[in-house]
Each structure stands twice: as C-alpha cells, then as structure tokens.
Scaffold this motif. Structure first.
Motif, mmCIF file in Angstrom:
data_model
loop_
_atom_site.group_PDB
_atom_site.id
_atom_site.type_symbol
_atom_site.label_atom_id
_atom_site.label_comp_id
_atom_site.label_asym_id
_atom_site.label_seq_id
_atom_site.Cartn_x
_atom_site.Cartn_y
_atom_site.Cartn_z
ATOM 1 N N LYS A 6 0.796 -1.022 0.125
ATOM 2 C CA LYS A 6 -0.026 0.045 -0.049
ATOM 3 C C LYS A 6 0.942 1.203 -0.094
ATOM 4 C CE LYS A 6 -4.110 1.190 2.473
ATOM 5 N NZ LYS A 6 -4.904 0.665 3.731
ATOM 6 N N ALA A 7 0.673 2.086 -0.768
ATOM 7 C CA ALA A 7 1.721 3.161 -1.129
ATOM 8 C C ALA A 7 0.904 4.620 -0.729
ATOM 9 C CB ALA A 7 2.160 3.281 -2.289
ATOM 10 N N TRP A 8 1.512 5.696 -0.092
ATOM 11 C CA TRP A 8 0.786 7.045 0.061
ATOM 12 C C TRP A 8 1.989 7.958 -0.647
ATOM 13 C CZ3 TRP A 8 0.490 3.065 3.397
ATOM 14 C CH2 TRP A 8 -0.531 3.021 4.170
ATOM 15 N N GLY A 9 1.482 8.809 -1.151
ATOM 16 C CA GLY A 9 2.321 9.922 -1.646
ATOM 17 C C GLY A 9 2.785 9.828 -2.753
ATOM 18 N N SER A 10 3.706 10.703 -3.455
ATOM 19 C CA SER A 10 4.154 10.789 -4.835
ATOM 20 C C SER A 10 5.511 9.819 -4.858
ATOM 21 C CB SER A 10 4.746 12.064 -5.268
ATOM 22 O OG SER A 10 5.548 11.827 -6.451
ATOM 23 N N SER A 11 5.585 8.860 -5.880
ATOM 24 C CA SER A 11 6.633 8.040 -5.800
ATOM 25 C C SER A 11 8.012 8.965 -6.209
ATOM 26 C CB SER A 11 6.614 7.258 -7.315
ATOM 27 O OG SER A 11 6.467 7.956 -8.231
ATOM 28 N N GLN A 12 8.054 10.113 -6.416
ATOM 29 C CA GLN A 12 9.291 11.004 -6.341
ATOM 30 C C GLN A 12 9.622 11.605 -5.125
ATOM 31 O OE1 GLN A 12 10.720 10.986 -9.345
ATOM 32 N NE2 GLN A 12 9.065 9.584 -9.707
ATOM 33 N N GLY A 54 5.998 14.850 1.164
ATOM 34 C CA GLY A 54 7.374 15.066 0.379
ATOM 35 C C GLY A 54 8.106 13.610 0.604
ATOM 36 N N PHE A 55 7.269 12.563 1.223
ATOM 37 C CA PHE A 55 7.703 11.447 1.434
ATOM 38 C C PHE A 55 6.992 10.294 0.680
ATOM 39 C CE2 PHE A 55 9.562 13.532 5.085
ATOM 40 C CZ PHE A 55 10.895 13.173 5.172
#
Length: 326
Positions: A35-41, A68-69
């Motif tokens: 599960k992912a939160w935020g931009s992949s950058q 930012g993470f």
C-alpha cells in the motif's frame, strides 16, 4: 533473487480517493501486497507491520506524517493480502528479511528509511545490519532491532519443535472450511487474544486481515503462523554488538509505557530487556541513536497516532534528503 519482481497496480474503490494506492509485487510463491501513499518521487520510506497484523496498522499514522515522502507499507508473506507459503514449507525469520529486499528491489530503491512496529522492527533491525548501505533511518515503534536471548536460549528447541508440530498438525488435519464469524464475534475473539489493539483499531486491521464469506468473516492469515517466538532470532549480547555496529542507520526507538515488552514477555516484567538493549544501542551508535518513552500501549501508533507522529516526522525530516531512486 534473479531479475526484478513485477509490480502490478490493482484498481480498488479506495484508490479513487487519491490517498493511497494498492499494488502487488510478483514473487516466486505468489505476490507481496503493498500500500503506497504520496508521490513516487518523494523520499522513500518502507513500513513494516507487527506479527499477525497487516499494513492497515499504519492507516492512521501515515496521514499525519510530513508530505514529501513516499510511504510504502508491505504485508509480510502469510499476512494481510500477501500470498501464503507453499504447503510443507515453514516460515523462517530470514524469509521476512528477504521480503524487504524483494519489495525495495522491485521499487528500485537503493536507499530508504524504515518505520517499523513490533515484529517488523526485528526484521528491520536485521535488514539494516545485513544491508547497511541501503537503510538511512530506522524508526522502531515499541520494538527492538534484535531480541537478546536472556533466558530464552533454554526455550529455543521447544519453540522450533512447536513450529514443526503445528505445521504438521495443520497439514494432516482433515480439511474443514475456515471458521466464519460475525464481526462482533471476531472482535470479541481478537480482544481476548490481543486486548491492546482496541475495537476501532481491530476494525481497521480486519478490513485487510479478513475476507467476507457467507455468514460472516474469515481471517486471511496463514494458519501455520501461530507463535512469533518460532520466527525470531534470539542473539547474545556479543552478537548483538557485532551486528549493530554494521548498521549505518540513524535509529529512533519509541517505547510505550504499557507496551509489548512490559506485558507479554515473562522474562521482562521488570523492563531489563529493554534497558539492556537501549544501553547496548547507546554504546554502539552514540549520537546516531535516540530513545524516547511515550505514555500508551503497544498500538499507540494506531490508537493515538498524534502522540508519536510529530517525533517521527521530525526524525524523518532531519539531515540530508534522499531521492526516491538514488
């Protein structure tokens, strides 16, 4: 591991909110769910859950952490929505450590930070020492990077025997449909097994840790996963110091006053296990180690995330920034 594991994005109703994404990483025995939160950058942060829990344990904490993470939480094999091991194959501690490498390799992360809870902290601790160049920061939520053997050396053979016997029992028991329980009954059983989670927290964990069947809910986790002790590597103080000196990570250990090590380990009712470990970490890591005590129980990150979110955020934002792919 050969090659790069495939990442396949799933389309789920929750993804429409834009708050997080659900993904599957292909592995030889099936998949690891993440599960992912935020931009992949954003700066990469991997989150590791506790024994028999799942990534939903971070649902209330991560939205309170700095933007930012890129926060990614993974279900260990046999947990949550990740695949179980094949029949006849035991679960070993190193398997969970290798799961971390599979995930970050798939994500193309060369260096990242870790937020870990309970058993996830032990896995993260070993990974940080095995692959020291990859872990920038290690945050331990009511956990330790290793478990000192103390009196447990006398019980190791018993733990390993029980693990094998339990697997054999599961495999030789005539097949019967899994137990189906209504939500109130499942919550009641969970309270008896793990009273620290609380009803609201347990509902969050069950959203991923159980599936709907006719008449109620069925737990997703592998029935062979019974005792955490059978999947922990207990080590001596000498080995602890040898291992922990390998890590390059800065470490933040947040200890709850009514946490795991106060309530569920007979050998540590007086807190000496934590005290001994903290002393060893201070002596080995010096200024790279920070220890904080907070009022709460083992699931403070889920029950009262506002208590720990600030200090976690400050720790993540301190020092040089990492790119998503270095």
């Amino acid at each position: 591991m050969t090659g790069r594991a495939e990442v396949r994005e799933r389309t789920l109703p929750e993804m429409e909110t834009g708050m997080f994404k659900e993904l599957k990483i292909s592995v030889p025995w099936g998949h690891i769910a993440i599960k992912a939160w935020g931009s992949s950058q954003g700066q990469p942060v991997l989150c590791l859950h506790g024994w028999l829990d799942n990534v939903n344990t971070f649902d209330r904490l991560i939205p309170l952490l700095p933007p930012g993470f890129h926060y990614v939480a993974m279900d260990f094999r046999g947990h949550g929505l990740s695949s179980h091991r094949a029949p006849g194959v035991l679960y070993h501690f190193e398997d969970f450590v290798s799961d971390v490498l599979r995930v970050v390799t798939s994500l193309k992360w060369n260096r990242f930070s870790l937020i870990t809870h309970s058993f996830g902290g032990i896995v993260g601790g070993m990974f940080s020492c095995m692959f020291p160049d990859m872990v920038y920061k290690l945050i331990l939520l009511d956990s330790l990077p290793f478990i000192l053997e103390t009196k447990e050396i006398e019980n190791l053979l018993s733990y390993k025997r029980k693990m094998i016997e339990h697997m054999m029992q599961v495999e030789t028991t005539p097949f019967r449909p899994p137990t189906v329980l209504r939500l109130p009954d499942m919550l009641e059983r969970s309270r008896k097994v793990n009273p620290q989670v609380g009803e609201d927290g347990e509902k969050i964990l069950l959203q991923r840790g159980a599936r709907e069947e006719a008449g109620g809910l069925v737990l997703n986790r592998d029935r062979r996963l019974k005792q955490m002790e059978s999947c922990i590597e207990f080590i001596s103080q000498a080995r602890f110091l040898s291992f922990i000196k390998k890590t390059q990570a800065r470490i933040l250990l947040i200890k709850s006053t009514r946490g795991f090590f106060n309530l569920r380990r007979e050998d540590d009712q007086d807190g000496k296990l934590v005290e001994s470990t903290v002393d060893l970490l201070k002596s080995a890591l010096k200024e790279r180690f920070k220890f904080v005590t907070v009022t709460g129980n083992h699931y403070i990150h889920l029950n009262a995330p506002q208590v720990v979110a600030g200090m976690i955020g400050s720790f993540l934002e301190s020092g040089p920034k990492l790119g998503a792919r270095l």
